[in-house]
Design a protein around this motif. Structure first.
Motif, PDB file in Angstrom:
ATOM      1  N   LEU A  65       0.756  -1.289  -0.053  1.00  0.00           N
ATOM      2  CA  LEU A  65      -0.074   0.094   0.048  1.00  0.00           C
ATOM      3  C   LEU A  65       0.907   1.238   0.060  1.00  0.00           C
ATOM      4  O   LEU A  65       0.557   2.053  -0.670  1.00  0.00           O
ATOM      5  N   HIS A  66       1.756   1.388   0.962  1.00  0.00           N
ATOM      6  CA  HIS A  66       2.838   2.488   0.848  1.00  0.00           C
ATOM      7  C   HIS A  66       3.922   2.581   0.144  1.00  0.00           C
ATOM      8  O   HIS A  66       4.778   3.355  -0.088  1.00  0.00           O
ATOM      9  N   ASP A  67       3.839   1.666  -1.100  1.00  0.00           N
ATOM     10  CA  ASP A  67       5.274   1.235  -1.883  1.00  0.00           C
ATOM     11  C   ASP A  67       4.826   1.550  -3.413  1.00  0.00           C
ATOM     12  O   ASP A  67       4.367   0.386  -3.898  1.00  0.00           O
ATOM     13  N   PRO A  68       4.647   2.728  -4.049  1.00  0.00           N
ATOM     14  CA  PRO A  68       4.093   2.709  -5.477  1.00  0.00           C
ATOM     15  C   PRO A  68       5.127   1.911  -6.227  1.00  0.00           C
ATOM     16  O   PRO A  68       4.946   1.465  -7.329  1.00  0.00           O
ATOM     17  N   GLU A  69       6.490   1.946  -6.189  1.00  0.00           N
ATOM     18  CA  GLU A  69       7.368   1.150  -7.073  1.00  0.00           C
ATOM     19  C   GLU A  69       6.822  -0.474  -6.892  1.00  0.00           C
ATOM     20  O   GLU A  69       6.918  -1.171  -8.014  1.00  0.00           O
ATOM     21  N   ALA A  70       6.447  -0.924  -5.699  1.00  0.00           N
ATOM     22  CA  ALA A  70       6.174  -2.453  -5.765  1.00  0.00           C
ATOM     23  C   ALA A  70       4.878  -2.656  -6.270  1.00  0.00           C
ATOM     24  O   ALA A  70       4.651  -3.704  -6.985  1.00  0.00           O
ATOM     25  N   GLN A  71       4.000  -1.634  -6.005  1.00  0.00           N
ATOM     26  CA  GLN A  71       2.783  -1.811  -6.907  1.00  0.00           C
ATOM     27  C   GLN A  71       3.134  -2.097  -8.455  1.00  0.00           C
ATOM     28  O   GLN A  71       2.344  -2.621  -9.108  1.00  0.00           O
ATOM     29  N   ALA A  72       3.729  -0.876  -8.919  1.00  0.00           N
ATOM     30  CA  ALA A  72       4.051  -0.717 -10.377  1.00  0.00           C
ATOM     31  C   ALA A  72       4.571  -2.111 -10.834  1.00  0.00           C
ATOM     32  O   ALA A  72       4.590  -2.889 -12.065  1.00  0.00           O
ATOM     33  N   GLU A  73       5.536  -2.710  -9.858  1.00  0.00           N
ATOM     34  CA  GLU A  73       6.266  -4.069 -10.430  1.00  0.00           C
ATOM     35  C   GLU A  73       5.213  -5.104 -10.292  1.00  0.00           C
ATOM     36  O   GLU A  73       5.137  -6.106 -11.371  1.00  0.00           O
ATOM     37  N   ARG A  74       4.291  -5.218  -9.380  1.00  0.00           N
ATOM     38  CA  ARG A  74       3.342  -6.245  -9.436  1.00  0.00           C
ATOM     39  C   ARG A  74       1.960  -6.270 -10.363  1.00  0.00           C
ATOM     40  O   ARG A  74       1.644  -6.993 -10.929  1.00  0.00           O
ATOM     41  N   TRP A  75       1.499  -4.789 -10.536  1.00  0.00           N
ATOM     42  CA  TRP A  75       0.351  -4.408 -11.253  1.00  0.00           C
ATOM     43  C   TRP A  75       0.661  -3.799 -12.692  1.00  0.00           C
ATOM     44  O   TRP A  75      -0.325  -3.490 -13.307  1.00  0.00           O
ATOM     45  N   GLY A  76       1.833  -3.205 -12.680  1.00  0.00           N
ATOM     46  CA  GLY A  76       1.980  -2.596 -13.954  1.00  0.00           C
ATOM     47  C   GLY A  76       1.940  -0.877 -13.709  1.00  0.00           C
ATOM     48  O   GLY A  76       2.479   0.004 -14.450  1.00  0.00           O
ATOM     49  N   GLU A  77       1.535  -0.401 -12.705  1.00  0.00           N
ATOM     50  CA  GLU A  77       1.200   0.950 -12.301  1.00  0.00           C
ATOM     51  C   GLU A  77       0.703   1.103 -10.726  1.00  0.00           C
ATOM     52  O   GLU A  77       0.238  -0.179 -10.271  1.00  0.00           O
ATOM     53  N   GLN A  78       0.726   2.230 -10.285  1.00  0.00           N
ATOM     54  CA  GLN A  78       0.332   2.576  -8.795  1.00  0.00           C
ATOM     55  C   GLN A  78      -1.221   2.342  -9.039  1.00  0.00           C
ATOM     56  O   GLN A  78      -1.840   3.282  -9.675  1.00  0.00           O
ATOM     57  N   MET A  79      -1.849   1.585  -8.113  1.00  0.00           N
ATOM     58  CA  MET A  79      -3.355   1.100  -8.382  1.00  0.00           C
ATOM     59  C   MET A  79      -3.913   2.091  -6.893  1.00  0.00           C
ATOM     60  O   MET A  79      -5.069   2.502  -7.095  1.00  0.00           O
TER      61      MET A  79
END
Length: 171
Positions: free
Chosen positions: A66-80
């Protein structure tokens, strides 16, 4: 490795940045309950949501990033998603999406309902400023080979006519 102090707790909030974010709200074995959220939604986290996010290996799922935009982009392709409520000054739509179209149309209808010409013009200008120009309502789907478009054929015929007139000494 996820720091357990960074995980959200029941009562914390997050907001959705991209429409279509899916979230399990309860964990009930094989069939839990879930929701699909739109951009701009603010969600109050419950213990059931946190429990439902844990995978079979005990990993916390979306709460861990939730607090990590880079990890979100890695997992989902973008910050969700992002922590906290939806910002009050942000629009819940993106130019051209379904929500933008609906909100723009609602604002235009309200502006056109104003009886006074000057007030109506001001309101319509405000709609244009906030929402931007309308999307194109037409699209050309015809495909012409080079030299086959009607304007190209007309220009070529005009060139032949001028050449013939010059040959005859008329021009």
């Amino acid at each position: 490795m996820t720091n357990l102090h960074d995980l959200p707790r029941p009562g914390d909030q997050f907001h959705v940045l991209v429409s279509g974010f899916g979230l399990h709200t309860k964990a009930h074995g094989f069939t839990g309950s879930a929701v699909i959220l739109d951009r701009g939604a603010t969600v109050a986290i419950t213990q059931d949501m946190l429990d439902a996010a844990v995978d079979r290996f005990g990993n916390p799922g979306w709460p861990a990033i939730l607090h990590d935009p880079e990890a979100q982009a890695e997992r989902w392709g973008e910050q969700m998603i992002a922590p906290g409520p939806w910002p009050a000054d942000a629009d819940p739509w993106i130019y051209g999406d379904r929500r933008w179209e609906t909100d723009r149309d609602t604002a235009r209808r309200a502006a056109w309902a104003i009886a006074d010409d000057r007030e109506r013009a001001t309101a319509l200008a405000a709609v244009e400023t906030r929402f931007g120009p309308a999307r194109s309502t037409s699209k050309t789907t015809a495909i012409y080979r080079p030299g086959q478009h009607p304007t190209e054929r007309a220009a070529a015929q005009q060139e032949r006519d001028f050449a013939a007139a010059r040959a005859r000494g008329e021009r």
